[in-house]
Write a protein that holds these residues in place. Structure first.
Motif, short mmCIF file in Angstrom:
data_model
loop_
_atom_site.label_atom_id
_atom_site.label_comp_id
_atom_site.label_asym_id
_atom_site.label_seq_id
_atom_site.Cartn_x
_atom_site.Cartn_y
_atom_site.Cartn_z
N GLN A 33 -7.30 -9.93 -29.31
CA GLN A 33 -8.32 -10.56 -30.15
C GLN A 33 -7.92 -10.46 -31.62
O GLN A 33 -7.26 -9.53 -32.04
CB GLN A 33 -9.69 -9.97 -29.90
N ALA A 34 -8.32 -11.49 -32.36
CA ALA A 34 -8.05 -11.55 -33.79
C ALA A 34 -9.37 -11.44 -34.53
O ALA A 34 -10.36 -12.07 -34.15
CB ALA A 34 -7.35 -12.85 -34.14
N ILE A 35 -9.39 -10.64 -35.59
CA ILE A 35 -10.60 -10.45 -36.40
C ILE A 35 -10.28 -10.92 -37.82
O ILE A 35 -9.37 -10.39 -38.46
CB ILE A 35 -11.06 -8.98 -36.39
N LEU A 36 -11.02 -11.91 -38.28
CA LEU A 36 -10.83 -12.48 -39.61
C LEU A 36 -12.07 -12.17 -40.44
O LEU A 36 -13.17 -12.55 -40.07
CB LEU A 36 -10.64 -14.00 -39.51
N ASP A 37 -11.88 -11.45 -41.55
CA ASP A 37 -12.97 -11.10 -42.46
C ASP A 37 -12.75 -11.79 -43.80
O ASP A 37 -11.65 -11.74 -44.36
CB ASP A 37 -13.02 -9.59 -42.72
N ASN A 38 -13.83 -12.42 -44.31
CA ASN A 38 -13.78 -13.02 -45.63
C ASN A 38 -15.23 -13.26 -46.07
O ASN A 38 -15.89 -14.16 -45.58
CB ASN A 38 -13.00 -14.32 -45.63
N GLU A 39 -15.72 -12.46 -46.97
CA GLU A 39 -17.11 -12.55 -47.44
C GLU A 39 -17.40 -13.83 -48.22
O GLU A 39 -18.53 -14.26 -48.30
CB GLU A 39 -17.45 -11.34 -48.32
N ARG A 40 -16.37 -14.45 -48.78
CA ARG A 40 -16.58 -15.62 -49.64
C ARG A 40 -16.00 -16.91 -49.05
O ARG A 40 -15.64 -17.82 -49.77
CB ARG A 40 -15.96 -15.36 -51.01
N MET A 41 -15.95 -16.97 -47.73
CA MET A 41 -15.39 -18.14 -47.08
C MET A 41 -16.40 -19.29 -47.12
O MET A 41 -17.56 -19.12 -46.74
CB MET A 41 -15.04 -17.82 -45.61
N ALA A 42 -15.96 -20.44 -47.58
CA ALA A 42 -16.84 -21.61 -47.68
C ALA A 42 -17.05 -22.25 -46.31
O ALA A 42 -16.12 -22.29 -45.50
CB ALA A 42 -16.24 -22.62 -48.64
N PRO A 43 -18.24 -22.77 -46.05
CA PRO A 43 -18.47 -23.47 -44.78
C PRO A 43 -17.57 -24.70 -44.66
O PRO A 43 -17.29 -25.37 -45.65
CB PRO A 43 -19.94 -23.89 -44.86
N GLY A 44 -17.13 -24.97 -43.46
CA GLY A 44 -16.29 -26.13 -43.20
C GLY A 44 -14.80 -25.85 -43.29
O GLY A 44 -13.99 -26.70 -42.91
N LYS A 45 -14.43 -24.68 -43.77
CA LYS A 45 -13.01 -24.36 -43.89
C LYS A 45 -12.40 -24.12 -42.51
O LYS A 45 -13.01 -23.50 -41.65
CB LYS A 45 -12.80 -23.09 -44.74
N PRO A 46 -11.18 -24.63 -42.28
CA PRO A 46 -10.52 -24.36 -41.01
C PRO A 46 -10.02 -22.91 -40.95
O PRO A 46 -9.29 -22.47 -41.83
CB PRO A 46 -9.35 -25.35 -41.00
N LEU A 47 -10.46 -22.19 -39.94
CA LEU A 47 -10.07 -20.79 -39.79
C LEU A 47 -8.77 -20.65 -39.00
O LEU A 47 -7.94 -19.81 -39.31
CB LEU A 47 -11.18 -20.00 -39.10
N ALA A 48 -8.64 -21.43 -37.93
CA ALA A 48 -7.43 -21.42 -37.12
C ALA A 48 -7.18 -22.83 -36.62
O ALA A 48 -8.11 -23.57 -36.30
CB ALA A 48 -7.60 -20.46 -35.95
N ASN A 49 -5.91 -23.20 -36.54
CA ASN A 49 -5.53 -24.55 -36.15
C ASN A 49 -4.45 -24.45 -35.07
O ASN A 49 -3.45 -23.76 -35.25
CB ASN A 49 -4.99 -25.30 -37.37
N PHE A 50 -4.65 -25.15 -33.94
CA PHE A 50 -3.70 -25.14 -32.84
C PHE A 50 -3.27 -26.57 -32.55
O PHE A 50 -4.10 -27.47 -32.53
CB PHE A 50 -4.33 -24.50 -31.59
N LEU A 51 -1.97 -26.77 -32.28
CA LEU A 51 -1.40 -28.12 -32.16
C LEU A 51 -0.82 -28.37 -30.77
O LEU A 51 -0.34 -27.45 -30.12
CB LEU A 51 -0.30 -28.31 -33.20
#
Length: 180
Positions: A33-51
């Motif tokens: 599992q991956a845990i991504l923390d960011n208190e100031r992340m803007a809505p709509g931002k791509p967190l992870a992208n798979f191709l």
């Protein structure tokens, strides 16, 4: 309906352009599992992208997503948690051979079903923020959904009398069961 597992998409590595790292703390645990923390992340931002299609020579990584068949039905199941709860969405973009977007689908939390559009050459799956400050990514699973036949198809049996066998069937006369 039956579901066949196509791929369990795990977040295994970090590549340029595939993960939102600006001001983020990302930990990939031993259990996958991956845990991504960011208190100031803007809505709509791509967190992870798979191709499903990559340029290996230019980027040095292989596609993670399986190939989908146009017109077939698929389920996408997200095994993610966010703080605040359910503050993510999944976007799947389908592209033609000229890399033009032919369709985009946005899924909210949990499990969703979709049909792969005609003329699909490649696609990408993006996990996006909907106002979360922490994302715990376990996996996203893709299933192929097939419709079970509800009735068996029965073909009428054909039997011929020796005297009324059509001329077209003379070349296979020995293979046909003739009633005496």
């Amino acid at each position: 309906m039956t579901r066949q597992l196509l791929k369990k998409i795990e977040w295994q590595d970090v590549r340029s352009g595939s993960t939102y790292l600006y001001g983020s703390l990302l930990r990939i645990e031993e259990d996958g599992q991956a845990i991504l923390d960011n208190e100031r992340m803007a809505p709509g931002k791509p967190l992870a992208n798979f191709l499903s299609r990559t340029n290996y020579q230019g980027n040095r990584f292989s596609p993670i997503l399986p190939i989908l068949e146009a017109g077939q039905t698929y389920d996408v199941v997200a095994n993610l948690e966010t703080i605040p709860e359910n503050r993510y969405y999944i976007q799947i973009d389908f592209f033609n051979r000229q890399n033009e977007t032919i369709q985009s689908k946005i899924f909210r939390v949990g499990e969703e079903r979709f049909v792969c559009p005609e003329d699909t050459f490649s696609y990408q799956l993006t996990v996006r923020s909907a106002g979360c400050s922490r994302l715990t990514y376990r996996n996203v699973t893709l299933y192929h959904v097939t419709q079970e036949a509800s009735e068996e198809i029965s073909l009428p049996s054909a039997s011929y009398q020796k005297e009324n066998l059509p001329e077209e069937l003379d070349f296979i006369r020995d293979l046909i069961h003739l009633e005496q």
